[in-house]
Design a protein around this motif. Sequence first.
Motif, PDB file in Angstrom:
ATOM      1  N   PHE A 225     -46.689  34.475 -46.633  1.00 56.75           N
ATOM      2  CA  PHE A 225     -47.087  35.700 -45.940  1.00 56.75           C
ATOM      3  C   PHE A 225     -48.498  35.640 -45.351  1.00 56.75           C
ATOM      4  O   PHE A 225     -48.941  36.610 -44.735  1.00 56.75           O
ATOM      5  CB  PHE A 225     -47.042  36.896 -46.897  1.00 56.75           C
ATOM      6  CG  PHE A 225     -45.683  37.218 -47.447  1.00 56.75           C
ATOM      7  CD1 PHE A 225     -44.689  37.738 -46.632  1.00 56.75           C
ATOM      8  CD2 PHE A 225     -45.392  37.026 -48.791  1.00 56.75           C
ATOM      9  CE1 PHE A 225     -43.433  38.060 -47.137  1.00 56.75           C
ATOM     10  CE2 PHE A 225     -44.148  37.341 -49.309  1.00 56.75           C
ATOM     11  CZ  PHE A 225     -43.162  37.857 -48.481  1.00 56.75           C
ATOM     12  N   VAL A 226     -49.214  34.529 -45.520  1.00 55.93           N
ATOM     13  CA  VAL A 226     -50.654  34.566 -45.300  1.00 55.93           C
ATOM     14  C   VAL A 226     -51.016  34.854 -43.842  1.00 55.93           C
ATOM     15  O   VAL A 226     -51.996  35.575 -43.572  1.00 55.93           O
ATOM     16  CB  VAL A 226     -51.326  33.269 -45.808  1.00 55.93           C
ATOM     17  CG1 VAL A 226     -50.958  32.059 -44.960  1.00 55.93           C
ATOM     18  CG2 VAL A 226     -52.846  33.443 -45.877  1.00 55.93           C
ATOM     19  N   MET A 227     -50.280  34.315 -42.884  1.00 52.34           N
ATOM     20  CA  MET A 227     -50.628  34.557 -41.486  1.00 52.34           C
ATOM     21  C   MET A 227     -50.473  36.033 -41.117  1.00 52.34           C
ATOM     22  O   MET A 227     -51.324  36.614 -40.432  1.00 52.34           O
ATOM     23  CB  MET A 227     -49.769  33.691 -40.569  1.00 52.34           C
ATOM     24  CG  MET A 227     -49.961  32.197 -40.761  1.00 52.34           C
ATOM     25  SD  MET A 227     -51.629  31.612 -40.402  1.00 52.34           S
ATOM     26  CE  MET A 227     -51.690  31.805 -38.620  1.00 52.34           C
ATOM     27  N   THR A 228     -49.388  36.630 -41.582  1.00 51.60           N
ATOM     28  CA  THR A 228     -49.169  38.049 -41.302  1.00 51.60           C
ATOM     29  C   THR A 228     -50.170  38.915 -42.056  1.00 51.60           C
ATOM     30  O   THR A 228     -50.682  39.908 -41.512  1.00 51.60           O
ATOM     31  CB  THR A 228     -47.726  38.433 -41.650  1.00 51.60           C
ATOM     32  OG1 THR A 228     -46.837  37.639 -40.841  1.00 51.60           O
ATOM     33  CG2 THR A 228     -47.449  39.895 -41.392  1.00 51.60           C
ATOM     34  N   ASP A 229     -50.491  38.553 -43.286  1.00 52.75           N
ATOM     35  CA  ASP A 229     -51.515  39.293 -44.030  1.00 52.75           C
ATOM     36  C   ASP A 229     -52.858  39.254 -43.304  1.00 52.75           C
ATOM     37  O   ASP A 229     -53.580  40.269 -43.227  1.00 52.75           O
ATOM     38  CB  ASP A 229     -51.674  38.707 -45.438  1.00 52.75           C
ATOM     39  CG  ASP A 229     -50.595  39.176 -46.404  1.00 52.75           C
ATOM     40  OD1 ASP A 229     -49.770  40.022 -46.019  1.00 52.75           O
ATOM     41  OD2 ASP A 229     -50.586  38.684 -47.552  1.00 52.75           O
ATOM     42  N   LEU A 230     -53.218  38.098 -42.765  1.00 57.18           N
ATOM     43  CA  LEU A 230     -54.485  37.982 -42.038  1.00 57.18           C
ATOM     44  C   LEU A 230     -54.483  38.875 -40.803  1.00 57.18           C
ATOM     45  O   LEU A 230     -55.443  39.614 -40.554  1.00 57.18           O
ATOM     46  CB  LEU A 230     -54.716  36.526 -41.624  1.00 57.18           C
ATOM     47  CG  LEU A 230     -55.165  35.557 -42.725  1.00 57.18           C
ATOM     48  CD1 LEU A 230     -55.031  34.116 -42.248  1.00 57.18           C
ATOM     49  CD2 LEU A 230     -56.604  35.838 -43.151  1.00 57.18           C
ATOM     50  N   LEU A 231     -53.419  38.821 -40.030  1.00 55.94           N
ATOM     51  CA  LEU A 231     -53.337  39.621 -38.806  1.00 55.94           C
ATOM     52  C   LEU A 231     -53.374  41.106 -39.126  1.00 55.94           C
ATOM     53  O   LEU A 231     -54.017  41.888 -38.417  1.00 55.94           O
ATOM     54  CB  LEU A 231     -52.055  39.276 -38.054  1.00 55.94           C
ATOM     55  CG  LEU A 231     -51.828  40.005 -36.726  1.00 55.94           C
ATOM     56  CD1 LEU A 231     -52.904  39.627 -35.709  1.00 55.94           C
ATOM     57  CD2 LEU A 231     -50.442  39.711 -36.169  1.00 55.94           C
ATOM     58  N   PHE A 232     -52.692  41.506 -40.187  1.00 55.08           N
ATOM     59  CA  PHE A 232     -52.591  42.923 -40.543  1.00 55.08           C
ATOM     60  C   PHE A 232     -53.793  43.423 -41.340  1.00 55.08           C
ATOM     61  O   PHE A 232     -53.809  44.566 -41.792  1.00 55.08           O
ATOM     62  CB  PHE A 232     -51.319  43.168 -41.357  1.00 55.08           C
ATOM     63  CG  PHE A 232     -50.031  42.998 -40.589  1.00 55.08           C
ATOM     64  CD1 PHE A 232     -50.007  42.552 -39.281  1.00 55.08           C
ATOM     65  CD2 PHE A 232     -48.817  43.277 -41.203  1.00 55.08           C
ATOM     66  CE1 PHE A 232     -48.818  42.393 -38.584  1.00 55.08           C
ATOM     67  CE2 PHE A 232     -47.620  43.126 -40.517  1.00 55.08           C
ATOM     68  CZ  PHE A 232     -47.620  42.680 -39.207  1.00 55.08           C
ATOM     69  N   GLY A 233     -54.807  42.573 -41.512  1.00 56.28           N
ATOM     70  CA  GLY A 233     -56.033  42.993 -42.179  1.00 56.28           C
ATOM     71  C   GLY A 233     -55.872  43.230 -43.668  1.00 56.28           C
ATOM     72  O   GLY A 233     -56.574  44.067 -44.247  1.00 56.28           O
ATOM     73  N   ARG A 234     -55.011  42.451 -44.306  1.00 56.46           N
ATOM     74  CA  ARG A 234     -54.710  42.673 -45.731  1.00 56.46           C
ATOM     75  C   ARG A 234     -55.386  41.662 -46.656  1.00 56.46           C
ATOM     76  O   ARG A 234     -55.085  41.619 -47.849  1.00 56.46           O
ATOM     77  CB  ARG A 234     -53.198  42.622 -45.929  1.00 56.46           C
ATOM     78  CG  ARG A 234     -52.442  43.714 -45.175  1.00 56.46           C
ATOM     79  CD  ARG A 234     -50.950  43.451 -45.160  1.00 56.46           C
ATOM     80  NE  ARG A 234     -50.354  43.452 -46.482  1.00 56.46           N
ATOM     81  CZ  ARG A 234     -49.723  44.491 -47.037  1.00 56.46           C
ATOM     82  NH1 ARG A 234     -49.628  45.637 -46.374  1.00 56.46           N
ATOM     83  NH2 ARG A 234     -49.202  44.402 -48.234  1.00 56.46           N
ATOM     84  N   VAL A 235     -56.284  40.829 -46.115  1.00 56.40           N
ATOM     85  CA  VAL A 235     -56.900  39.786 -46.931  1.00 56.40           C
ATOM     86  C   VAL A 235     -58.341  40.165 -47.238  1.00 56.40           C
ATOM     87  O   VAL A 235     -59.235  40.089 -46.382  1.00 56.40           O
ATOM     88  CB  VAL A 235     -56.843  38.420 -46.225  1.00 56.40           C
ATOM     89  CG1 VAL A 235     -57.551  37.356 -47.078  1.00 56.40           C
ATOM     90  CG2 VAL A 235     -55.394  38.014 -45.961  1.00 56.40           C
ATOM     91  N   GLY A 236     -58.562  40.599 -48.464  1.00 53.01           N
ATOM     92  CA  GLY A 236     -59.893  40.861 -48.983  1.00 53.01           C
ATOM     93  C   GLY A 236     -60.121  40.019 -50.226  1.00 53.01           C
ATOM     94  O   GLY A 236     -59.268  39.204 -50.606  1.00 53.01           O
TER      95      GLY A 236
END
Length: 411
Positions: A225-236
């Motif tokens: 899921f990491v690419m979509t998490d990055l795009l959707f601003g979910r990586v903190g």
Amino acid sequence: MNPATGAKWFQDGRFHYGVGIEDTFIPQERPGHRKLDLYELTQHYENWRTDLALAADSGAELIRWGIPWYLTEAADGRFDFRWVDQVAAEMDRLGLRCVVDLMHYGTPLWLENAFLDPRYPDLVARYAGEVAHRYRGVFTDYTPLNEPMVNAEWCGYRGSWPPYLTGDSGFVRLAMILVDGMRRTQAAITAADPDASIVHVDAGFQWAGDLGAQRPKAFLDEWRFVMTDLLFGRVGPEHALWSYLTTNGARAEQLAEFAAQPVLPDVLGINYYPGFTKQGFDPETQRTYPVEAGRDGLLEHVRAYHSRYGLPLAITETSRPTSEEGEKIAWLDDLASGVTELRTEGVDLVAAFWFPMLDMFEWEYRFDTRPLDDFHIRFGLVDLVRGPDNRLERVPNAAYSHFQQLSRPQG
């Protein structure tokens, strides 16, 4: 747009069937690596009118089709849309709603070192803005970058495609560049056409177990899921892969920027192939291998994305590559029953695309010297049959007729 309600197609409550034309473009060549342009290999450039007619006659409302950026902007800043103009007009005449693939892996030849060119995020956005402005009112739906996870893996982890980076640091470096490009692309599209819709297309794999000692299943289940998490601003800092990303070169400042300004699509597309979306790992050979996951795997895949993101979903690619027409028909029936089950559960599943509609040639052709037909894969609802004149005849098979029955339900 539904004129009665003002709702867009994915908000009208109906389920929509689509097809796709395989459009991988890796034009860069070097010793041992041949050019890979699937429009060229499948002779779509010569047969595009026939292919679009077949798409329309299949009953599909939607078509995934991509613009070859490397040909449309063959020189920096010099756009030539003459061929795309013809295709767009014919789609409009046939009533096909195109979900435009702006980027299906490859960059133009003049872009130095491909994605590593520091101008890439701005230049891909410039190209997207040109397309959205020119075709406003004709093209209404866009995918900024097809399968960013696969793109980052093949270009940044495996070193198979330009810019030929390898390992985790290569993957993370490419991931951050691609996400930056997608963010700017979406902004350029909506600036040029505020009514346009965005269909993000992901291809996160399922894993049957660990991928060797360094990649346990728990890691892989987040990595997908990491690419979509990055795009959707979910990586903190609390994200399961924060340490992986920052250790391998992602800057905390850029991650914070992504998180502060999330970019969401109108529809989240997910690609699923019952015979190879799920992967296993052989420790003796150190190679992955496909695991049959079937209908149950589809349900798991869609439910996972629904639970994680809560957005309208489309199955933007699915098919079963086989010469056995009965197996393709059986997958269509599994797909239809799975869609019904998921929608009954309350999943906002709005579309499914048989992809590709035509047979194709596998990517391994790029790395080999054998004849093209040695790489023929029977993906299609339409078979490609080579004649003595070397032309690839389009021959609809029994699964094409079955797709027509599904996409045009009887009242």
